[in-house]
Design a protein around this motif. Structure first.
Motif, PDB file in Angstrom:
ATOM      1  N   SER C 134       0.700  -1.123   0.298  1.00 54.73           N
ATOM      2  CA  SER C 134       0.010  -0.044  -0.071  1.00 54.73           C
ATOM      3  C   SER C 134       0.784   1.420   0.088  1.00 54.73           C
ATOM      4  CB  SER C 134      -1.055   0.020   1.148  1.00 54.73           C
ATOM      5  OG  SER C 134      -1.822  -1.135   1.134  1.00 54.73           O
ATOM      6  N   ALA C 138       0.972   4.018  -3.087  1.00 52.22           N
ATOM      7  CA  ALA C 138       0.730   5.400  -2.668  1.00 52.22           C
ATOM      8  C   ALA C 138       2.059   6.230  -3.145  1.00 52.22           C
ATOM      9  CB  ALA C 138       0.729   5.571  -1.084  1.00 52.22           C
ATOM     10  N   ILE C 260      -3.466  11.218  -0.607  1.00 48.47           N
ATOM     11  CA  ILE C 260      -3.649   9.862  -0.791  1.00 48.47           C
ATOM     12  C   ILE C 260      -3.497   9.128   0.805  1.00 48.47           C
ATOM     13  CG2 ILE C 260      -2.348   7.735  -1.359  1.00 48.47           C
ATOM     14  CD1 ILE C 260      -1.048   9.403  -3.672  1.00 48.47           C
ATOM     15  N   VAL C 261      -4.200   8.410   1.003  1.00 48.43           N
ATOM     16  CA  VAL C 261      -4.422   8.014   2.515  1.00 48.43           C
ATOM     17  C   VAL C 261      -4.107   6.556   2.670  1.00 48.43           C
ATOM     18  CG1 VAL C 261      -5.789   7.899   4.405  1.00 48.43           C
ATOM     19  CG2 VAL C 261      -6.163   9.664   2.957  1.00 48.43           C
ATOM     20  N   VAL C 262      -3.181   6.179   3.522  1.00 45.19           N
ATOM     21  CA  VAL C 262      -2.842   4.498   3.694  1.00 45.19           C
ATOM     22  C   VAL C 262      -3.435   4.297   4.989  1.00 45.19           C
ATOM     23  CG1 VAL C 262      -1.080   2.943   3.628  1.00 45.19           C
ATOM     24  CG2 VAL C 262      -1.001   4.834   2.266  1.00 45.19           C
ATOM     25  N   ASN C 263      -4.294   3.234   4.878  1.00 40.20           N
ATOM     26  CA  ASN C 263      -4.865   2.629   6.226  1.00 40.20           C
ATOM     27  C   ASN C 263      -5.510   3.355   7.001  1.00 40.20           C
ATOM     28  OD1 ASN C 263      -5.018   0.226   7.527  1.00 40.20           O
ATOM     29  ND2 ASN C 263      -3.571   0.519   9.158  1.00 40.20           N
ATOM     30  N   ALA C 264      -6.354   4.399   6.550  1.00 36.07           N
ATOM     31  CA  ALA C 264      -7.449   5.240   7.467  1.00 36.07           C
ATOM     32  C   ALA C 264      -8.251   4.244   8.132  1.00 36.07           C
ATOM     33  CB  ALA C 264      -8.099   6.471   6.498  1.00 36.07           C
ATOM     34  N   ASN C 265      -8.696   3.105   7.573  1.00 35.39           N
ATOM     35  CA  ASN C 265      -9.762   2.323   8.336  1.00 35.39           C
ATOM     36  C   ASN C 265      -9.090   0.924   8.386  1.00 35.39           C
ATOM     37  OD1 ASN C 265     -12.189   3.809   8.280  1.00 35.39           O
ATOM     38  ND2 ASN C 265     -11.651   3.900   5.958  1.00 35.39           N
TER      39      ASN C 265
ATOM     40  N   ASN D 269      -5.978  -2.821  -1.852  1.00 35.97           N
ATOM     41  CA  ASN D 269      -4.901  -2.583  -0.859  1.00 35.97           C
ATOM     42  C   ASN D 269      -5.522  -1.660   0.283  1.00 35.97           C
ATOM     43  OD1 ASN D 269      -4.649  -0.270  -2.084  1.00 35.97           O
ATOM     44  ND2 ASN D 269      -2.711  -0.716  -2.940  1.00 35.97           N
ATOM     45  N   LEU D 270      -4.830  -0.957   0.736  1.00 36.90           N
ATOM     46  CA  LEU D 270      -5.234   0.087   1.951  1.00 36.90           C
ATOM     47  C   LEU D 270      -5.208   1.385   1.539  1.00 36.90           C
ATOM     48  CD1 LEU D 270      -3.423  -1.870   4.956  1.00 36.90           C
ATOM     49  CD2 LEU D 270      -5.818  -2.011   4.302  1.00 36.90           C
ATOM     50  N   VAL D 271      -4.976   1.859   0.318  1.00 36.11           N
ATOM     51  CA  VAL D 271      -4.980   3.145  -0.011  1.00 36.11           C
ATOM     52  C   VAL D 271      -6.385   3.613  -0.552  1.00 36.11           C
ATOM     53  CG1 VAL D 271      -4.078   4.393  -2.244  1.00 36.11           C
ATOM     54  CG2 VAL D 271      -2.568   2.683  -0.940  1.00 36.11           C
ATOM     55  N   GLU D 272      -6.573   4.769  -0.045  1.00 32.54           N
ATOM     56  CA  GLU D 272      -7.777   5.648  -0.429  1.00 32.54           C
ATOM     57  C   GLU D 272      -7.304   6.838  -1.080  1.00 32.54           C
ATOM     58  OE1 GLU D 272     -11.624   4.851   2.130  1.00 32.54           O
ATOM     59  OE2 GLU D 272     -10.207   5.842   3.077  1.00 32.54           O
ATOM     60  N   LEU D 273      -7.841   7.296  -2.112  1.00 30.33           N
ATOM     61  CA  LEU D 273      -7.618   8.286  -2.858  1.00 30.33           C
ATOM     62  C   LEU D 273      -8.540   9.523  -2.883  1.00 30.33           C
ATOM     63  CD1 LEU D 273      -6.777   6.313  -6.053  1.00 30.33           C
ATOM     64  CD2 LEU D 273      -5.033   7.198  -4.269  1.00 30.33           C
TER      65      LEU D 273
END
Lengths: 353, 353, 353, 353
Positions: C134, C138, C260-265, D269-273
């Motif tokens: 992840s 990112a 870009i967020v990694v592992n917010a949840n 994966n654990l990425v959110e955009l």
């Protein structure tokens, strides 16, 4: 006999004023909006169309003298908040004033002083998040002890990027990003940590990533601030003017035994879109999209407190404390200094600190 | 001059009737609730407390004769819906009738027939989800073509388990789980697929996992139904009375180029709890927790259509079509039979099919 | 002919060492673990059970002399990292060293100096998140420009509360929470902002919410730090030892055009539980639950770089920079001072800043 | 002495065969891939590059005679599964056979019959989801009683739309969407409800929304099926070839006291955009992106069972039961008939049912 309704006036019919006007007019059954003030012809024309039965004044003092008027909602530009609020209080009206009371601590205090002289009146500073169902739910859960001792508070107010750059000129009077945006987060910290918690030190940093011109008003478009309290708690804040996806205001109350998070995953509604690019949801473009219902609750609870002579959910004096912290963050941002306070709240200077 | 307000009456002040009464009374600015009907003394007492200025009748016909009455909200028990709606129409009142019009197709049709004779009146069957912001957003996105041709529709209405088992006795008159719960999902299918889509075949199965006694009313506590349409689309439904976590109503519109999902991840509010057992959120305990705002919108839009003589967002005739499908699902559940229709909508029997 | 395999030794078979040993032994096909070092009898016994065919030494130097040994994984206590790494380099072995190289900047630099003398050897500091799918995703998305200029970086390393209070004694040698936990976040900041970005100022604050005894080792259980860079970027960090729900390491890369967020949840797996208390999911209890796969990737990529003489994904020198920032945060935490640097990286003192 | 390794061969090096080959070759430490079979020159060339040390045969029988061979992975086209599996069993090899054993119930049974004659051999049908960590977690939670009695099972296998339309030709031999896709969901139902649960009735419907040509192979691109069991449970399934966003396989086990959901919210994966269009995440494009780790676990557990003579996690006979249900769904889809069984499993005909 028809139930008694509070006679109320709205001062200012700009973006937020108009929303308040509509909310009090059509979504607050226990009041009658009887008057409004605006010096702006366009806003007056809008009122003629949308506020049926409401007398529109272009003179604030004249509005205050409207027959039978009992309460005033102050929603003009920030620079006029305090003066109008004080005039209304002195005229014996209940007041709901948009935040901040002022970007100046002293001026903010003068509103509180005026209110203190009239304990018979309800004076509310409009921290809308205090009326939000999720923030209230978080508070109740915290109070019942589920997370142990609340110790760290993280909160952010992040606006969708306005490519017009409107916020540069807005910064001239806004008081700066910590006073304008993070004031809400600061107020939440005071709510969750207790209105009496004492600041030990304050530091802030910021950048102008999208609008270098903000520097001319001593402001930034992204700010990070940290506030340390004497009872061993920390609050840290982030504010931004450059979110791509929309408004993202969120908070975490971190306790010794658990954590409560409000709005980690923002959303406009309950729709998710499965598209070739993945799964997508939209988020509110503006704080009003996030907090509309809180504003309606605020209007109804203010009116109820006035009519029933019940207590408002929080004291106006807290607004001064929030402005104090906001101003100190803004000062730290601009001076580069970390700022210290003793336990009595007095600023202290530490050699080389 | 004050704006004209619609004079409206509420028939039935039970659970849902009381909610309608409050919504029209306090959250629908363009109407005045002038009258209400209830044969129940407790409900009448409640009205005296909560519906200030409203005349409460214990005789429906008397209520209909209330001076100046223009519209009636029918929110009594399902078995009385049709009769009251027809009487109101015949008395020249606009009508908003809770769903379903009736659990009988013929009786439902009689309401539509009455409405057809009075095109000057607004007659609305209260499919609340049609007024929900998320379902409307989904519809608009579908219409603009983002998902290609909508081809499969999945939808569920799942109630939180009521350990009192109230729903067993309720099943005596509810028409069964497909008519009572999935009627909403069926109506959504008709909305998204087009009110004119023709059913080709229907099949349903169900179980009594928590309440075997439901069988005496030919009902189940979990049902699965599939509806095939002549234009090559499928809708499938699930309804349940035994959700542990709360109400979970959700839908998927699956198109040839994308999918729109409504409420895949239910939530009471924007709070998440981080606890030793993990991360948790609560969900609404009841459909009203999910759809409250939709009911308010419904009230306001119904009133606006009556006052402004504008079109209602959908026709009352669709309600008959929904009941037809619901009844066929219920029949298939109980007979074990798959049911077939020709393209004209006539039931056909296939040897050994 | 069988493919050539790298002959590798594992130094240290404690918690993390044992995991590395298993990963290299069974999940890294291109290597053979031939030797291991541990002075601990229990660990040696574990190795006899689990590392079939591996010679276990209780003398590090003897292990280094193992016939044909080509590479060493240093996974002992932090205080031994640097010495062992340097010895291995000087003995001509490739080295993968757990983070941090040392809690001392100078000692860390000595490892880099040793590595610089042997450019033929691969020397890797084990920042596992650099191998996480992840975080890599990112990075690639950031590089392709989707978020504009990365400007603000927020990152946290938050451990599940260990009620045994083990981390108090651990703090004696850990270097403190910013060096031990946030070192990962700092390294990520350097990765995403560019290894050459120069620090302008640093400030940190912290509290001991659950373990006051940490103060005796100049440490805290919750820390917040902010780092300002000369090129107009900011990184801010949070670390905690008291998460109720589990390990929650997450990061946000905030750019001028997106985020870009990694592992917010966080989540342990893809299971969600619908229960009377709501909807719940579990999260990993430990960093290894979150990053196990990254460690396996790390092992395989390290081995591949050694065998194929290809470049490692990042330079060991970056590890010194990360320790520098971590130590400055720790210093700021303890002194209360904000720390300033000029553009050449030299510490500067500002009167009363 | 080096630990004993299982000597294994891979039959078929197509898409899935190649993955199995790599998994057994490099991610399954306790085996040696010694042989492979493929009649395809390209696949053989790929093997020469990627399967160092593996003898590649273009004759299956020759491969079976490879010196010391102990086990065979059958991953050829479905039509060859059964014959190859039986040959291997008769040659005294352990067998792991890709699903389904066959699209024919009788042929599937013949594999089981062959296995029954050799209780000393391990014979596994590759239902990969049985090895998935989330599905296993769900099973354990269900077993410990958290959701009461599992009563309704919903499960879907939904492929990303392949615009090449490859799946039309593939349908010629796949057995149809219920046998090819939903076979996994059926197998899960049997796992969660108990391998011995008896089918009472089956019905299926389907459409060709994107590929009308599928009809020539009696197949559809979207199918809905419902299976009723004699012990008062229901399973319902959805399969699709036209997902826009990617592979979405998910399941719900609905019990009388709770619900367990697997993969309601798919993600790569654990990425959110966070982008101007909202918040987005990608999802796996293919089942292998979802289940890769399950295949690795499967390989390791199969090998362990062979070497240690321990029980496989489930019996091969269940695969016949799954195919039976899949074929009945496919038959119902094509005949329009609902299909009934008595409690002994015999098909019954009901007049006009």
């Amino acid at each position: 006999m028809a139930p008694r309704k509070l006679k109320i006036a709205i001062s200012g019919l700009g973006r937020m004023g108009a929303r308040h006007a509509i909310n009090f007019h059509t979504r607050t059954p226990r009041c009658d909006v009887v008057a409004a003030f605006t010096p702006d012809a366009k806003e007056a024309a809008w009122a003629a169309q949308n506020l049926e039965g409401v007398t529109v004044y272009d003179d604030y003092d004249a509005m205050l003298r409207h027959q039978g008027l009992e309460a005033v909602v102050v929603a003009t530009v920030t620079t006029a908040h305090a003066e109008q609020a004080i005039k209304a209080i002195e005229a014996g009206k209940h007041v709901m004033c948009e935040k901040p009371l002022s970007t100046s601590i002293e001026v903010s205090q003068s509103v509180v002083d005026a209110a203190d002289k009239r304990p018979d009146l309800k004076v509310l500073c409009g921290f809308s998040r205090r009326f939000d169902a999720s923030y209230r739910d978080a508070y109740e859960r915290m109070k019942t002890g589920g997370i142990g001792k609340p110790s760290v508070f993280r909160s952010q107010t992040c606006d969708k990027l306005d490519p017009s750059g409107f916020f540069v000129e807005y910064a001239r009077f806004s008081g700066g990003i910590f006073v304008d945006c993070n004031i809400h987060d600061i107020d939440l910290a005071l709510w969750y940590f207790g209105q009496d918690c004492k600041v030990k030190s304050i530091v802030a940093m910021g950048i102008t990533a999208v609008e270098p011109d903000l520097r001319k008003y001593n402001d930034v478009d992204n700010g990070v601030g940290v506030v340390e309290f004497w009872d061993g708690r920390i609050a840290y804040f982030y504010s931004s003017r450059m979110m791509a996806a929309g408004q993202h205001d969120m908070s975490e109350i971190i306790g010794t035994a658990g954590k409560i998070v409000v709005n980690a995953n923002p959303q406009s509604n309950l729709v998710e879109l499965h598209e070739p690019a993945g799964i997508r949801r939209e988020i509110p473009g503006h704080y009003y999209g996030r907090f509309e219902q809180a504003f309606v609750t605020e209007a109804n609870e203010f009116v109820a407190a006035c009519l029933d002579d019940t207590e408002l959910p929080f004291k106006v004096s807290g607004a001064v404390q929030a402005v104090k912290i906001g101003c100190a963050l803004q000062e730290s941002l601009n001076s580069g200094k970390k700022i210290f306070f003793d336990e009595s709240g007095r600023r202290i200077e530490k050699a080389n600190l």
